[in-house]
Scaffold this motif. Structure first.
Motif, mmCIF file in Angstrom:
data_model
loop_
_atom_site.group_PDB
_atom_site.id
_atom_site.type_symbol
_atom_site.label_atom_id
_atom_site.label_comp_id
_atom_site.label_asym_id
_atom_site.label_seq_id
_atom_site.Cartn_x
_atom_site.Cartn_y
_atom_site.Cartn_z
ATOM 1 N N PHE A 33 -95.033 -69.073 -67.924
ATOM 2 C CA PHE A 33 -93.636 -68.941 -67.532
ATOM 3 C C PHE A 33 -93.334 -67.493 -67.132
ATOM 4 N N ALA A 97 -97.893 -78.645 -71.746
ATOM 5 C CA ALA A 97 -96.658 -78.726 -70.968
ATOM 6 C C ALA A 97 -95.600 -79.525 -71.722
ATOM 7 N N ALA A 99 -92.198 -78.966 -74.216
ATOM 8 C CA ALA A 99 -91.267 -77.892 -74.560
ATOM 9 C C ALA A 99 -91.353 -77.500 -76.032
ATOM 10 N N ASN B 31 -85.355 -80.841 -79.630
ATOM 11 C CA ASN B 31 -86.174 -79.644 -79.796
ATOM 12 C C ASN B 31 -85.231 -78.454 -79.832
ATOM 13 N N GLN B 33 -85.547 -74.136 -80.846
ATOM 14 C CA GLN B 33 -86.389 -73.059 -81.346
ATOM 15 C C GLN B 33 -85.559 -71.794 -81.509
ATOM 16 N N ASN B 45 -91.745 -66.374 -81.790
ATOM 17 C CA ASN B 45 -91.123 -67.609 -82.239
ATOM 18 C C ASN B 45 -90.955 -67.583 -83.748
ATOM 19 N N TYR B 48 -89.492 -73.767 -85.051
ATOM 20 C CA TYR B 48 -89.274 -74.963 -84.245
ATOM 21 C C TYR B 48 -88.536 -75.923 -85.166
ATOM 22 N N PRO B 90 -84.479 -77.498 -74.840
ATOM 23 C CA PRO B 90 -84.914 -77.998 -73.539
ATOM 24 C C PRO B 90 -83.761 -78.661 -72.802
ATOM 25 N N GLU B 93 -85.197 -81.344 -68.099
ATOM 26 C CA GLU B 93 -86.615 -81.113 -67.854
ATOM 27 C C GLU B 93 -87.267 -80.661 -69.148
ATOM 28 N N GLN B 94 -88.109 -81.506 -69.718
ATOM 29 C CA GLN B 94 -88.615 -81.262 -71.063
ATOM 30 C C GLN B 94 -89.706 -80.212 -71.129
ATOM 31 N N ARG B 95 -90.174 -79.746 -70.002
ATOM 32 C CA ARG B 95 -91.289 -78.813 -70.039
ATOM 33 C C ARG B 95 -90.839 -77.364 -70.109
ATOM 34 N N LYS B 96 -89.554 -77.131 -70.216
ATOM 35 C CA LYS B 96 -89.078 -75.751 -70.279
ATOM 36 C C LYS B 96 -87.965 -75.647 -71.286
ATOM 37 N N LEU B 97 -87.511 -74.428 -71.535
ATOM 38 C CA LEU B 97 -86.461 -74.146 -72.488
ATOM 39 C C LEU B 97 -85.310 -73.411 -71.816
ATOM 40 N N PHE B 99 -82.356 -70.742 -72.825
ATOM 41 C CA PHE B 99 -82.048 -69.789 -73.882
ATOM 42 C C PHE B 99 -80.560 -69.472 -73.920
ATOM 43 N N GLY B 100 -80.056 -69.234 -75.146
ATOM 44 C CA GLY B 100 -78.724 -68.669 -75.279
ATOM 45 C C GLY B 100 -78.737 -67.187 -74.946
#
Lengths: 114, 109
Positions: A33, A97, A99, B31, B33, B45, B48, B90, B93-97, B99-100
């Protein structure tokens, strides 16, 4: 321990220059990323890649491109740097891949565009 | 997309004090984190925690997914706890996060 390294901690470039930011991870992670971090905005995703030669746009891809020719290396390219791209750039990687996998971050590159 | 709001934006603590950081999110998630960024920029991290409570030393976190919030507790704070704390969830799209904006914590000796 997972190690994510970035090519520079600090970088100063001029408007219009082409800028390359390099990121390397040493744990055979699938996902990589690129984020930028600005005060009050948190981290915003620019691009991510879930496999070699695969890439997907994040939330703010305009003005950026990426390259992933090898699994361990993910490059962020600013084709023609502008002052509004002055920011902290953070690279991260995760095992798969998904999250929920932990993202491991590099130390960041603070880019200043004059 | 999903909205992530953190409060307070800034927190100043005396060493030894306890504190609570909050993260609200606008949609159901599976999810969540928490991350800590130290004053030198390194992000790690912490948890989780999609639901329930977890503890790691002086830090603990609780997520109430049905009410769309998570709390991070810092007990007996130390100067090494200084930095920015982010929560991330997430989006569709579940493959990314996503952020606040983070809570900046300063612990004074």
């Amino acid at each position: 321990d997972v190690k994510v390294t970035q090519s520079s901690r600090y970088l100063v470039k001029r408007t219009g220059e082409k800028v390359f930011l390099e990121c390397v991870q040493d744990m055979d992670h699938e996902n990589m990323f690129w984020y930028r971090q600005d005060p009050g905005l948190g981290l915003r995703l620019i691009y991510f890649s879930y496999d070699v030669k695969m890439k997907e746009k994040g939330d703010i891809p305009e003005g950026y491109s990426v390259s992933r020719e090898k699994k361990e290396r993910f490059s962020l390219i600013l084709e023609s740097a502008s002052t509004n791209q002055t920011s902290m750039y953070l690279c991260a990687s995760s095992m798969t891949a998904v999250a929920r996998d932990t993202q491991y971050f590099g130390p960041g590159t603070r880019l200043t565009v004059l | 997309g999903i909205q992530v709001e953190q409060s307070p934006p800034d927190l100043i603590l005396q060493e030894g004090a306890n504190s609570t950081l909050r993260c609200n999110f606008s949609d159901s998630v599976n999810n969540l984190q928490w991350f800590h960024q130290n004053p030198w920029g390194q992000l790690i991290n912490l948890f989780y925690i999609p639901s329930g409570t977890k503890q790691n030393g002086r830090l603990s976190a609780t997520t109430v997914a049905t009410e769309r919030y998570s709390l991070l507790y810092i007990s007996s704070s130390q100067t090494t706890d200084s930095g920015v704390y982010f929560c991330a969830v997430p989006p569709t799209e579940q493959r990314k996060l996503s952020f606040g904006a983070g809570t900046t914590v300063t612990v004074r000796a």
